[in-house]
Write a protein that holds these residues in place. Structure first.
Motif, short mmCIF file in Angstrom:
data_model
loop_
_atom_site.label_atom_id
_atom_site.label_comp_id
_atom_site.label_asym_id
_atom_site.label_seq_id
_atom_site.Cartn_x
_atom_site.Cartn_y
_atom_site.Cartn_z
N ASP A 1 0.83 -1.20 0.00
CA ASP A 1 0.00 0.00 0.00
C ASP A 1 0.87 1.25 0.00
OD1 ASP A 1 0.49 0.93 2.73
OD2 ASP A 1 -0.73 -0.76 3.40
N LEU A 2 0.23 2.39 -0.19
CA LEU A 2 0.96 3.64 -0.35
C LEU A 2 1.71 4.02 0.92
CD1 LEU A 2 1.73 6.06 -2.05
CD2 LEU A 2 -0.43 7.14 -1.39
N ALA A 3 1.09 3.87 2.09
CA ALA A 3 1.76 4.24 3.34
C ALA A 3 3.04 3.43 3.55
CB ALA A 3 0.81 4.06 4.52
N THR A 4 2.98 2.14 3.25
CA THR A 4 4.16 1.28 3.39
C THR A 4 5.24 1.70 2.41
OG1 THR A 4 2.80 -0.55 4.17
CG2 THR A 4 4.98 -1.11 3.32
N ALA A 5 4.85 2.00 1.18
CA ALA A 5 5.83 2.42 0.17
C ALA A 5 6.50 3.74 0.56
CB ALA A 5 5.14 2.55 -1.19
N LEU A 6 5.71 4.68 1.06
CA LEU A 6 6.29 5.96 1.50
C LEU A 6 7.23 5.76 2.68
CD1 LEU A 6 3.08 8.14 1.19
CD2 LEU A 6 5.21 8.52 -0.07
N PHE A 26 7.94 10.11 5.68
CA PHE A 26 7.31 9.53 6.86
C PHE A 26 6.02 10.28 7.20
CE2 PHE A 26 11.87 8.33 8.07
CZ PHE A 26 11.76 7.08 7.50
N THR A 27 6.04 11.60 7.06
CA THR A 27 4.84 12.40 7.32
C THR A 27 3.74 12.05 6.31
OG1 THR A 27 6.18 14.16 8.28
CG2 THR A 27 3.95 14.76 7.54
N ALA A 28 4.10 11.87 5.06
CA ALA A 28 3.11 11.49 4.04
C ALA A 28 2.54 10.11 4.34
CB ALA A 28 3.76 11.51 2.65
N ALA A 29 3.38 9.19 4.80
CA ALA A 29 2.90 7.85 5.17
C ALA A 29 1.90 7.94 6.32
CB ALA A 29 4.07 6.95 5.55
N ILE A 30 2.19 8.79 7.30
CA ILE A 30 1.29 8.99 8.44
C ILE A 30 -0.04 9.58 7.96
CG2 ILE A 30 0.95 10.42 10.50
CD1 ILE A 30 4.10 10.05 10.89
N GLU A 31 0.03 10.54 7.04
CA GLU A 31 -1.20 11.15 6.52
C GLU A 31 -2.05 10.13 5.78
OE1 GLU A 31 0.38 14.44 4.31
OE2 GLU A 31 0.67 15.65 6.11
N CYS A 32 -1.40 9.20 5.08
CA CYS A 32 -2.14 8.15 4.36
C CYS A 32 -2.79 7.15 5.31
CB CYS A 32 -1.19 7.36 3.45
SG CYS A 32 -0.72 8.21 1.96
N PRO A 39 5.92 4.61 10.65
CA PRO A 39 6.46 5.89 10.18
C PRO A 39 6.60 6.94 11.29
CG PRO A 39 4.35 5.41 9.10
CD PRO A 39 4.71 4.24 9.93
N TYR A 40 5.76 6.87 12.32
CA TYR A 40 5.95 7.78 13.47
C TYR A 40 7.30 7.48 14.12
CZ TYR A 40 0.98 9.14 13.56
OH TYR A 40 -0.27 9.63 13.26
N TYR A 41 7.58 6.20 14.29
CA TYR A 41 8.85 5.80 14.90
C TYR A 41 10.03 6.27 14.06
CZ TYR A 41 12.64 2.91 16.66
OH TYR A 41 13.84 2.49 17.17
N ASN A 42 9.95 6.01 12.76
CA ASN A 42 11.04 6.40 11.87
C ASN A 42 11.24 7.91 11.83
OD1 ASN A 42 11.72 3.75 11.19
ND2 ASN A 42 10.23 3.69 9.53
N ARG A 43 10.14 8.65 11.79
CA ARG A 43 10.24 10.11 11.80
C ARG A 43 10.85 10.57 13.12
NH1 ARG A 43 4.95 13.78 11.04
NH2 ARG A 43 4.64 13.11 13.19
N GLY A 44 10.47 9.92 14.20
CA GLY A 44 11.05 10.24 15.49
C GLY A 44 12.55 10.02 15.52
N LEU A 45 13.01 8.95 14.88
CA LEU A 45 14.45 8.69 14.82
C LEU A 45 15.19 9.79 14.09
CD1 LEU A 45 14.61 4.86 14.03
CD2 LEU A 45 15.06 5.98 16.22
N VAL A 46 14.63 10.24 12.98
CA VAL A 46 15.28 11.32 12.22
C VAL A 46 15.31 12.59 13.07
CG1 VAL A 46 15.17 12.79 10.17
CG2 VAL A 46 14.57 10.37 9.98
N ARG A 47 14.19 12.91 13.68
CA ARG A 47 14.13 14.13 14.50
C ARG A 47 15.10 14.04 15.67
NH1 ARG A 47 7.58 15.18 14.27
NH2 ARG A 47 7.64 16.43 12.37
N TYR A 48 15.20 12.86 16.26
CA TYR A 48 16.16 12.65 17.34
C TYR A 48 17.59 12.90 16.85
CZ TYR A 48 19.12 10.23 20.68
OH TYR A 48 20.14 9.93 21.55
N ARG A 49 17.89 12.32 15.71
CA ARG A 49 19.24 12.46 15.16
C ARG A 49 19.56 13.93 14.85
NH1 ARG A 49 22.09 8.82 10.53
NH2 ARG A 49 24.09 9.85 10.65
N LEU A 50 18.55 14.69 14.48
CA LEU A 50 18.73 16.12 14.20
C LEU A 50 18.77 16.96 15.48
CD1 LEU A 50 16.37 16.44 11.10
CD2 LEU A 50 18.88 16.53 11.10
N GLY A 51 18.56 16.31 16.62
CA GLY A 51 18.59 17.03 17.89
C GLY A 51 17.29 17.71 18.25
N ASP A 52 16.21 17.39 17.52
CA ASP A 52 14.88 17.95 17.79
C ASP A 52 14.17 17.00 18.76
OD1 ASP A 52 12.45 19.21 17.84
OD2 ASP A 52 12.18 19.23 15.66
#
Length: 92
Positions: A1-6, A26-32, A39-52
């Motif tokens: 599905d689209l969310a998994t692909a995103l 990841f945000t687009a996957a969450i919206e889908c 995708p929430y977890y993955n987006r969280g990892l990126v934000r963590y790595r960016l120091g956010d």
């Protein structure tokens, strides 16, 4: 599905250090599919790595709201809290 692909495309972009593009995917996957916790977890990892840490913690908390058994999210949330506290102690 689209969310998994995103989500998968976001992971590839994350590995390529294309963080802004990964967050968009990841945000687009969450919206889908708002109930898809990965995708929430993955987006969280990126934000963590960016120091956010605040935004990362929001994402990790959402993962645990959707799936309380998601152990990696619980560990990541604890680490983000500790790192935020350490950053505040050091004054930056």
């Amino acid at each position: 599905d689209l969310a998994t692909a995103l989500n998968e495309r976001g992971q590839v972009r994350y590995l390529r250090v294309e963080f802004a593009a990964a967050v968009r995917d990841f945000t687009a996957a969450i919206e889908c599919q708002p109930g898809f916790e990965v995708p929430y977890y993955n987006r969280g990892l990126v934000r963590y790595r960016l120091g956010d840490f605040d935004e990362a913690m929001k994402d990790f908390r959402k993962v645990l709201e959707l799936n309380p058994q998601f152990e990696d999210a619980a560990l990541s949330l604890k680490q983000a809290i500790l790192d935020k506290e350490e950053k505040q102690k050091r004054g930056y």
